[in-house]
Design a protein around this motif. Structure first.
Motif, PDB file in Angstrom:
ATOM      1  N   VAL A  60     -46.650 -28.711  26.881  1.00 31.47           N
ATOM      2  CA  VAL A  60     -46.108 -29.227  25.627  1.00 31.47           C
ATOM      3  C   VAL A  60     -44.941 -30.139  25.980  1.00 31.47           C
ATOM      4  O   VAL A  60     -43.920 -29.677  26.493  1.00 31.47           O
ATOM      5  CB  VAL A  60     -45.653 -28.100  24.688  1.00 31.47           C
ATOM      6  CG1 VAL A  60     -45.269 -28.683  23.326  1.00 31.47           C
ATOM      7  CG2 VAL A  60     -46.754 -27.050  24.515  1.00 31.47           C
ATOM      8  N   ASP A  61     -45.129 -31.432  25.742  1.00 29.44           N
ATOM      9  CA  ASP A  61     -44.051 -32.369  26.011  1.00 29.44           C
ATOM     10  C   ASP A  61     -42.933 -32.134  24.997  1.00 29.44           C
ATOM     11  O   ASP A  61     -43.167 -32.101  23.789  1.00 29.44           O
ATOM     12  CB  ASP A  61     -44.560 -33.803  25.914  1.00 29.44           C
ATOM     13  CG  ASP A  61     -43.496 -34.797  26.318  1.00 29.44           C
ATOM     14  OD1 ASP A  61     -43.491 -35.214  27.492  1.00 29.44           O
ATOM     15  OD2 ASP A  61     -42.655 -35.141  25.455  1.00 29.44           O
ATOM     16  N   ALA A  62     -41.708 -32.017  25.510  1.00 24.79           N
ATOM     17  CA  ALA A  62     -40.582 -31.642  24.655  1.00 24.79           C
ATOM     18  C   ALA A  62     -39.731 -32.850  24.295  1.00 24.79           C
ATOM     19  O   ALA A  62     -38.607 -33.017  24.768  1.00 24.79           O
ATOM     20  CB  ALA A  62     -39.739 -30.577  25.345  1.00 24.79           C
ATOM     21  N   GLY A  63     -40.289 -33.713  23.459  1.00 24.61           N
ATOM     22  CA  GLY A  63     -39.506 -34.781  22.875  1.00 24.61           C
ATOM     23  C   GLY A  63     -39.313 -36.010  23.722  1.00 24.61           C
ATOM     24  O   GLY A  63     -38.376 -36.779  23.487  1.00 24.61           O
ATOM     25  N   SER A  64     -40.183 -36.246  24.711  1.00 23.79           N
ATOM     26  CA  SER A  64     -40.067 -37.481  25.486  1.00 23.79           C
ATOM     27  C   SER A  64     -40.209 -38.707  24.602  1.00 23.79           C
ATOM     28  O   SER A  64     -39.573 -39.736  24.836  1.00 23.79           O
ATOM     29  CB  SER A  64     -41.139 -37.538  26.576  1.00 23.79           C
ATOM     30  OG  SER A  64     -41.007 -36.487  27.494  1.00 23.79           O
ATOM     31  N   CYS A  65     -41.051 -38.583  23.573  1.00 25.41           N
ATOM     32  CA  CYS A  65     -41.387 -39.737  22.743  1.00 25.41           C
ATOM     33  C   CYS A  65     -41.062 -39.485  21.276  1.00 25.41           C
ATOM     34  O   CYS A  65     -41.246 -38.382  20.760  1.00 25.41           O
ATOM     35  CB  CYS A  65     -42.870 -40.070  22.861  1.00 25.41           C
ATOM     36  SG  CYS A  65     -43.369 -40.544  24.523  1.00 25.41           S
ATOM     37  N   GLY A  66     -40.575 -40.543  20.645  1.00 21.90           N
ATOM     38  CA  GLY A  66     -40.448 -40.564  19.199  1.00 21.90           C
ATOM     39  C   GLY A  66     -41.562 -41.404  18.609  1.00 21.90           C
ATOM     40  O   GLY A  66     -42.519 -41.779  19.292  1.00 21.90           O
TER      41      GLY A  66
ATOM     42  N   ALA B 219     -57.062 -37.163  32.364  1.00 19.66           N
ATOM     43  CA  ALA B 219     -56.373 -35.926  32.738  1.00 19.66           C
ATOM     44  C   ALA B 219     -57.138 -34.708  32.224  1.00 19.66           C
ATOM     45  O   ALA B 219     -57.763 -34.741  31.162  1.00 19.66           O
ATOM     46  CB  ALA B 219     -54.955 -35.928  32.196  1.00 19.66           C
ATOM     47  N   LYS B 220     -57.054 -33.631  32.974  1.00 19.93           N
ATOM     48  CA  LYS B 220     -57.742 -32.396  32.611  1.00 19.93           C
ATOM     49  C   LYS B 220     -56.826 -31.417  31.863  1.00 19.93           C
ATOM     50  O   LYS B 220     -57.303 -30.512  31.183  1.00 19.93           O
ATOM     51  CB  LYS B 220     -58.298 -31.728  33.873  1.00 19.93           C
ATOM     52  CG  LYS B 220     -59.351 -32.575  34.594  1.00 19.93           C
ATOM     53  CD  LYS B 220     -59.884 -31.867  35.820  1.00 19.93           C
ATOM     54  CE  LYS B 220     -60.883 -32.747  36.578  1.00 19.93           C
ATOM     55  NZ  LYS B 220     -62.079 -33.054  35.769  1.00 19.93           N
ATOM     56  N   THR B 221     -55.526 -31.592  32.002  1.00 26.72           N
ATOM     57  CA  THR B 221     -54.564 -30.700  31.356  1.00 26.72           C
ATOM     58  C   THR B 221     -54.493 -30.983  29.859  1.00 26.72           C
ATOM     59  O   THR B 221     -54.431 -32.139  29.430  1.00 26.72           O
ATOM     60  CB  THR B 221     -53.167 -30.897  31.976  1.00 26.72           C
ATOM     61  OG1 THR B 221     -53.256 -30.773  33.395  1.00 26.72           O
ATOM     62  CG2 THR B 221     -52.183 -29.873  31.439  1.00 26.72           C
ATOM     63  N   ASN B 222     -54.467 -29.925  29.069  1.00 25.91           N
ATOM     64  CA  ASN B 222     -54.306 -30.058  27.622  1.00 25.91           C
ATOM     65  C   ASN B 222     -52.859 -30.431  27.310  1.00 25.91           C
ATOM     66  O   ASN B 222     -51.934 -29.766  27.765  1.00 25.91           O
ATOM     67  CB  ASN B 222     -54.669 -28.725  26.953  1.00 25.91           C
ATOM     68  CG  ASN B 222     -54.616 -28.799  25.433  1.00 25.91           C
ATOM     69  OD1 ASN B 222     -54.887 -29.836  24.847  1.00 25.91           O
ATOM     70  ND2 ASN B 222     -54.260 -27.692  24.801  1.00 25.91           N
ATOM     71  N   LEU B 223     -52.660 -31.500  26.545  1.00 31.10           N
ATOM     72  CA  LEU B 223     -51.322 -31.999  26.237  1.00 31.10           C
ATOM     73  C   LEU B 223     -51.048 -31.929  24.742  1.00 31.10           C
ATOM     74  O   LEU B 223     -51.773 -32.500  23.936  1.00 31.10           O
ATOM     75  CB  LEU B 223     -51.173 -33.449  26.724  1.00 31.10           C
ATOM     76  CG  LEU B 223     -49.885 -34.178  26.338  1.00 31.10           C
ATOM     77  CD1 LEU B 223     -48.656 -33.496  26.944  1.00 31.10           C
ATOM     78  CD2 LEU B 223     -49.948 -35.644  26.763  1.00 31.10           C
ATOM     79  N   LEU B 224     -49.967 -31.228  24.400  1.00 31.59           N
ATOM     80  CA  LEU B 224     -49.446 -31.180  23.034  1.00 31.59           C
ATOM     81  C   LEU B 224     -48.008 -31.689  23.092  1.00 31.59           C
ATOM     82  O   LEU B 224     -47.486 -31.953  24.175  1.00 31.59           O
ATOM     83  CB  LEU B 224     -49.520 -29.752  22.491  1.00 31.59           C
ATOM     84  CG  LEU B 224     -50.908 -29.105  22.514  1.00 31.59           C
ATOM     85  CD1 LEU B 224     -50.825 -27.622  22.158  1.00 31.59           C
ATOM     86  CD2 LEU B 224     -51.860 -29.827  21.573  1.00 31.59           C
ATOM     87  N   ALA B 225     -47.347 -31.815  21.939  1.00 31.26           N
ATOM     88  CA  ALA B 225     -46.003 -32.385  21.993  1.00 31.26           C
ATOM     89  C   ALA B 225     -45.129 -31.958  20.826  1.00 31.26           C
ATOM     90  O   ALA B 225     -45.602 -31.775  19.696  1.00 31.26           O
ATOM     91  CB  ALA B 225     -46.072 -33.909  22.035  1.00 31.26           C
TER      92      ALA B 225
END
Length: 366
Positions: free
Chosen positions: A84-90, A104-110
């Motif tokens: 879970v990306d923690a706020g890299s992007c607005g 990419a194989k990893t599941n990405l949420l944010a």
């Protein structure tokens, strides 16, 4: 033709030994060790298994420096199936995080940064003009399955003269969107005693074991009354180790007072993956074995509990019928020196080492 295979002689953290039959990308059956049968068998004697690990706080936008990295390098290659990306992007840059095509194989949420500019600057809350509600709501509408919360960084270098106002705005947006708010804490002002009363049930404090002057414990190691009040009303505690946000001493204060992390996360990015003190989620988790937490407690804090925090409980449940996202790992005897974010060390008697993952049914070794 759908591939079916069995993982044999695995151990869950409570001690039972199991075989897991996987068909396609689903867990078809979990049975006692020695009873699972399939056309292909893999013997994992000596390995533990859990639902795929979730790292609730990472920085996965590879375009950002210094707070970015390659997704799979901090994901499946380190035994983590969901990050879970923690706020890299607005709102302005979330397309960098969620490209239309990605191998990419990893599941990405944010967690979406409440500032439209995200971490393109490190003072992203110093100008309230960068907090745009319409842009935030539109971004959430475009990525409803990917954005699981909002992120606001409440430390002096980020807010500068904006004070507590960015948190108040973020809190109102979290309520409007029914999303949890992840709040970064660090050096003040704002004072931590002004931040904590703003948080509500389901919100997440990240970096809760930091050793900075503005932390959650008094100088003699007592938890602040505002912290205890926040815990009692359902605010969750996330580690978010990072380069500057984990203190063994503060972690020992928390352990003494039975204040345990809801989620163990790394705050990993390129620099602290390569040079420490983070290296991997497994290394961070090993620090909690050293502190005296049980293996089931540690693994729940990288599976079951973070899944609950983002409203995706199925990601944390090891059971028949769920997606075959699993983490395979060992707990090995060790005399490894571990270092916190203040340069203080402790010697671990055992370390968690990931062996690999099963991601959507595919075996990927670490």
């Amino acid at each position: 033709m759908t591939h079916t295979y069995v993982l044999q002689n695995l151990q869950v953290t409570t001690g039972e030994k199991v075989d897991i039959i996987i068909r396609g990308n689903q867990i078809q059956h979990i049975t006692n060790a020695g009873q699972g049968a399939a056309p292909t068998a893999y013997d994992y004697s000596g390995c533990y298994v859990s639902k795929g690990w979730i790292d609730l706080h990472v920085h996965a936008n590879k375009k950002l420096e210094p707070y970015g990295d390659e997704l799979d390098l901090i994901g499946v290659q380190q035994g983590v199936t969901t990050v879970v990306d923690a706020g890299s992007c607005g709102a302005d840059s979330v397309s960098d995080l969620f490209p239309t095509t990605d191998s990419a194989k990893t599941n990405l949420l944010a967690f979406l940064n409440v500032s439209t500019i995200g971490l393109q600057r490190i003072d992203e809350l110093s100008n309230l003009d960068w907090l745009k509600e319409a842009a935030l709501l539109e971004t959430i509408a475009v990525h409803p399955t990917k954005i699981v919360g909002l992120k606001v960084r409440m430390s002096k270098s980020v807010v500068k003269d904006s004070g507590i106002r960015p948190l108040q705005i973020a809190r109102s947006w979290a309520k409007r969107t029914s999303l949890p708010l992840m709040v970064h804490i660090g050096s003040g002002p704002p004072d931590i005693t002004d931040i904590l009363p703003q948080l509500e049930k389901g919100d997440i404090i990240t970096h809760f074991l930091n050793g900075k002057a503005n932390n959650l414990f008094s100088e003699d190691g007592q938890p602040l009354p505002e912290l205890l009040s926040a815990i009692n009303r359902g605010v969750r505690l996330d580690v978010g180790h990072g380069t500057a946000s984990f203190s063994f001493q503060v972690a020992e204060y928390a352990k003494k007072h039975a204040i345990q992390p809801f989620s163990i996360s790394s705050d990993i990015y390129r620099g602290n993956r390569q040079n420490g003190p983070v290296y991997s989620l497994a290394d961070v988790a090993s620090k909690f074995l050293l502190l005296g937490y049980s293996l089931p407690q540690v693994i729940d804090a990288v599976t079951l509990l973070p899944a609950q925090a983002i409203g995706r409980p199925e990601l944390g449940q090891l059971k028949t019928g769920t997606t075959a996202d699993l983490t395979l790992f060992e707990v090995r005897p060790s005399q490894q020196m571990l270092t916190d974010s203040e340069g203080k060390t402790r010697t671990a008697k055992q370390m968690i080492h990931t062996v690999g993952v099963i991601k959507n049914g595919e075996i990927i070794t670490s």
